[in-house]
Enzyme design. Structure first.
Site, PDB file in Angstrom:
ATOM      1  N   ARG A 157      37.431  24.600  35.740  1.00  0.00           N
ATOM      2  CA  ARG A 157      36.544  24.895  36.878  1.00  0.00           C
ATOM      3  C   ARG A 157      36.437  23.657  37.755  1.00  0.00           C
ATOM      4  O   ARG A 157      36.509  23.732  38.972  1.00  0.00           O
ATOM      5  CB  ARG A 157      35.141  25.275  36.381  1.00  0.00           C
ATOM      6  CG  ARG A 157      35.018  26.698  35.889  1.00  0.00           C
ATOM      7  CD  ARG A 157      33.585  27.193  35.948  1.00  0.00           C
ATOM      8  NE  ARG A 157      32.719  26.595  34.942  1.00  0.00           N
ATOM      9  CZ  ARG A 157      32.583  27.052  33.703  1.00  0.00           C
ATOM     10  NH1 ARG A 157      33.255  28.094  33.317  1.00  0.00           N
ATOM     11  NH2 ARG A 157      31.763  26.463  32.857  1.00  0.00           N
ATOM     12  N   ASP A 160      30.166  34.017  33.199  1.00  0.00           N
ATOM     13  CA  ASP A 160      31.015  34.766  32.265  1.00  0.00           C
ATOM     14  C   ASP A 160      30.900  34.171  30.869  1.00  0.00           C
ATOM     15  O   ASP A 160      30.757  34.885  29.883  1.00  0.00           O
ATOM     16  CB  ASP A 160      32.495  34.680  32.679  1.00  0.00           C
ATOM     17  CG  ASP A 160      32.801  35.538  33.888  1.00  0.00           C
ATOM     18  OD1 ASP A 160      31.968  36.397  34.224  1.00  0.00           O
ATOM     19  OD2 ASP A 160      33.867  35.329  34.502  1.00  0.00           O
ATOM     20  N   GLU A 161      30.980  32.847  30.810  1.00  0.00           N
ATOM     21  CA  GLU A 161      30.927  32.168  29.517  1.00  0.00           C
ATOM     22  C   GLU A 161      29.651  32.547  28.796  1.00  0.00           C
ATOM     23  O   GLU A 161      29.659  32.857  27.609  1.00  0.00           O
ATOM     24  CB  GLU A 161      30.947  30.662  29.758  1.00  0.00           C
ATOM     25  CG  GLU A 161      32.044  29.949  29.054  1.00  0.00           C
ATOM     26  CD  GLU A 161      31.943  28.454  29.240  1.00  0.00           C
ATOM     27  OE1 GLU A 161      32.039  28.000  30.402  1.00  0.00           O
ATOM     28  OE2 GLU A 161      31.775  27.753  28.234  1.00  0.00           O
ATOM     29  N   GLY A 162      28.539  32.519  29.535  1.00  0.00           N
ATOM     30  CA  GLY A 162      27.253  32.859  28.942  1.00  0.00           C
ATOM     31  C   GLY A 162      27.211  34.310  28.504  1.00  0.00           C
ATOM     32  O   GLY A 162      26.824  34.623  27.379  1.00  0.00           O
ATOM     33  N   GLY A 169      29.517  34.960  25.486  1.00  0.00           N
ATOM     34  CA  GLY A 169      28.947  34.355  24.280  1.00  0.00           C
ATOM     35  C   GLY A 169      27.832  35.245  23.742  1.00  0.00           C
ATOM     36  O   GLY A 169      27.715  35.470  22.541  1.00  0.00           O
TER      37      GLY A 169
END
Ligand SMILES: *[C@@H]1O[C@H](CO)[C@@H](O)[C@H](O)[C@H]1NC(C)=O
Ligand SMILES: *[C@@H]1O[C@H](CO)[C@@H](O)[C@H](O)[C@H]1NC(C)=O
Ligand SMILES: *[C@@H]1O[C@H](CO)[C@@H](O)[C@H](O)[C@H]1NC(C)=O
Ligand SMILES: *[C@@H]1O[C@H](CO)[C@@H](O)[C@H](O)[C@H]1NC(C)=O
Length: 419
Positions: free
Chosen positions: A126, A164-166, A169
């Site tokens: 990023r 997205d990562e959050g 997860g």
């Protein structure tokens, strides 16, 4: 006489067939369960400091059930994250070879072509995409070239947003717990005695410091940064990362993001786990309460470099960064998300659930593989109960009819011929 014997033959045959049918129907049968066909999926988690590969597997016939997908194996890609290959993009592709070769062995050969393969890149890429979009695109192109050379069903290399990562997860954690529908300068955060050299150009590359970049500066000048082990100054710096000044909603966590009151159970994974695990096991500090977490953060930030190294021998890699990490976790949980002593009791710090690493990778794959058509379930020939009963009746009547015929034949044979 031969005619008489011959005339006995049809009823005898009928009787034999009926008897055989009955016997066959009564042979005890077992419900044979075929071993379910397994499906596999591979996710490469291209993080900022390194890349990990996760191979997942699940029974093909149950793919819509929750809690079915588990981790089959994993592999750590040697060397740094793919973003560290900005100057040598092909090296990023090459770095993945060892793990991809392992994946060829871990996934049965006949499943290779049906195994989706994803690469998701996070913070490091990023950042590279912000500072040098061309380099970021070349790195992605290089890993794409490498991944398409393998027999797996490659579905693309993408940069995940922080959101997205959050979200992924969160999907992973809930999925694994099976309640899916039913988470010369000084640096006060570095230990005294620790110092490192950075290029001034690199300092201003970071989006965090870009605003402070002077009009003219020597980007190749080396700056020496030394730690000063100052817990209070470090905490002030870290807490300055959170803004509480404006909230367009009824309630906010920080930086104007809506957040309902914290309630229930939470999983703190990945960096939360590594940080708290370091405080617990390497430093031997209790972190059962928020107050203990704060005391432990102050404690680790107050250690000199020599003290820290003596306490944690052989763990040089990120040792100088645990103070900043612990302060950040403590500030984020207490001031950022607003946990208090009571609600902090609902937070568990863990790396794995159900033998599977908690992170965005599994959730990402789960969401995207919804598109894979399921294997047709392995069909087996069999009879259901009602047709079994019908067959039983047919064979029984055949047997009965043959007996009646037989008796009549025998009876007529005994009578003297009337002709
Ligand atoms: C899983 O769900 C999808 C979409 O809802 C469906 O097309 C697929 O057949 C289901 N698979 C199984 C094995 O039930
Ligand atoms: C890189 O950043 C730009 C601008 O934010 C974005 O449009 C683009 O999709 C990003 N590239 C990748 C590969 O995600
Ligand atoms: C830091 O450690 C020193 C001893 O090494 C101690 O005197 C001091 O009180 C500690 N400071 C804090 C904030 O814990
Ligand atoms: C999950 O997948 C669906 C459809 O495949 C997509 O519309 C959705 O945006 C995905 N969710 C996330 C968080 O990307």
């Amino acid at each position: 006489m031969a005619g008489k014997v011959l005339s006995l033959l049809p009823p005898l045959l009928l009787a034999a067939a009926g008897l055989a049918g009955l016997l066959l129907l009564c042979v005890p049968t077992r419900d044979v369960r075929e071993p379910p066909a397994l499906k596999y999926g591979i996710v490469l988690d291209a993080g900022s400091s390194h890349t990990s590969m996760f191979v997942y597997k699940w029974p093909a016939d149950k793919e819509n059930d929750t809690g079915i997908v588990g981790q089959h194996s994993s592999c750590d890609v040697p060397g740094g994250g793919i973003s560290s290959y900005a100057d040598n993009p092909p090296g990023a592709g090459q770095s993945l070879v060892e793990c991809l070769e392992q994946a060829l062995r871990d996934v049965p050969k006949d499943r290779h072509a049906g195994t989706p393969l994803y690469l998701g890149a996070t913070a490091g890429m990023r950042l590279l995409n912000l500072t040098n979009p061309e380099a970021s695109a070349s790195v992605l192109a290089a890993v794409t070239r490498m991944l398409t050379q393998y027999p797996f069903d490659f579905r693309g290399a993408h940069i995940l947003s922080g959101q997205d990562e959050g979200v992924f997860g969160w999907v992973t954690a809930n999925y694994l717990l099976e309640n899916f529908i039913k988470t010369h300068g000084f640096h006060p955060c570095w230990p005294k005695g620790f110092s490192t050299q950075v290029l001034l150009g690199d300092v201003y590359q970071s989006p965090c410091t870009a605003a402070q970049q002077p009009q003219a500066f020597n980007s190749s000048a080396r700056v020496s940064l030394s730690g000063s082990s100052d817990p209070h100054l470090c905490r002030d710096l870290v807490s300055g990362l959170f803004s509480f000044s404006s909230c367009p909603f009824s309630r906010c966590s920080f930086n104007g993001v809506f957040q309902p009151p914290v309630a229930g159970n939470f999983i703190a994974f990945s960096a939360f786990f590594y940080t708290v695990n370091f405080l617990r096991t390497s430093m031997g500090l209790p972190v059962a309460t928020l107050q203990q977490l704060e005391a432990a953060s102050v404690n680790v930030c107050n250690q000199t470099w020599a003290q820290l190294q003596a306490r944690v021998p052989g763990q040089r890699a990120h040792l100088a960064d645990y103070c900043a990490g612990a302060m950040f976790v403590q500030q984020l949980l207490s001031r950022g998300y607003g946990f208090d002593e009571r609600t902090f009791g609902g937070v568990t710090f863990q790396k794995k659930a159900a033998d599977t690493a908690v992170g965005w990778a599994l959730g990402y794959m789960l969401n995207l593989t919804n598109l894979i058509p399921a294997d047709p379930p392995g069909l087996r020939k069999g009879t259901d109960f009602s047709s079994w009963v019908v067959l039983l009746l047919i064979f029984a009547s055949a047997l009965l009819a043959s007996l009646v015929l037989l008796l009549r034949q025998v009876h007529s044979a005994k009578l003297p011929s009337t002709i």
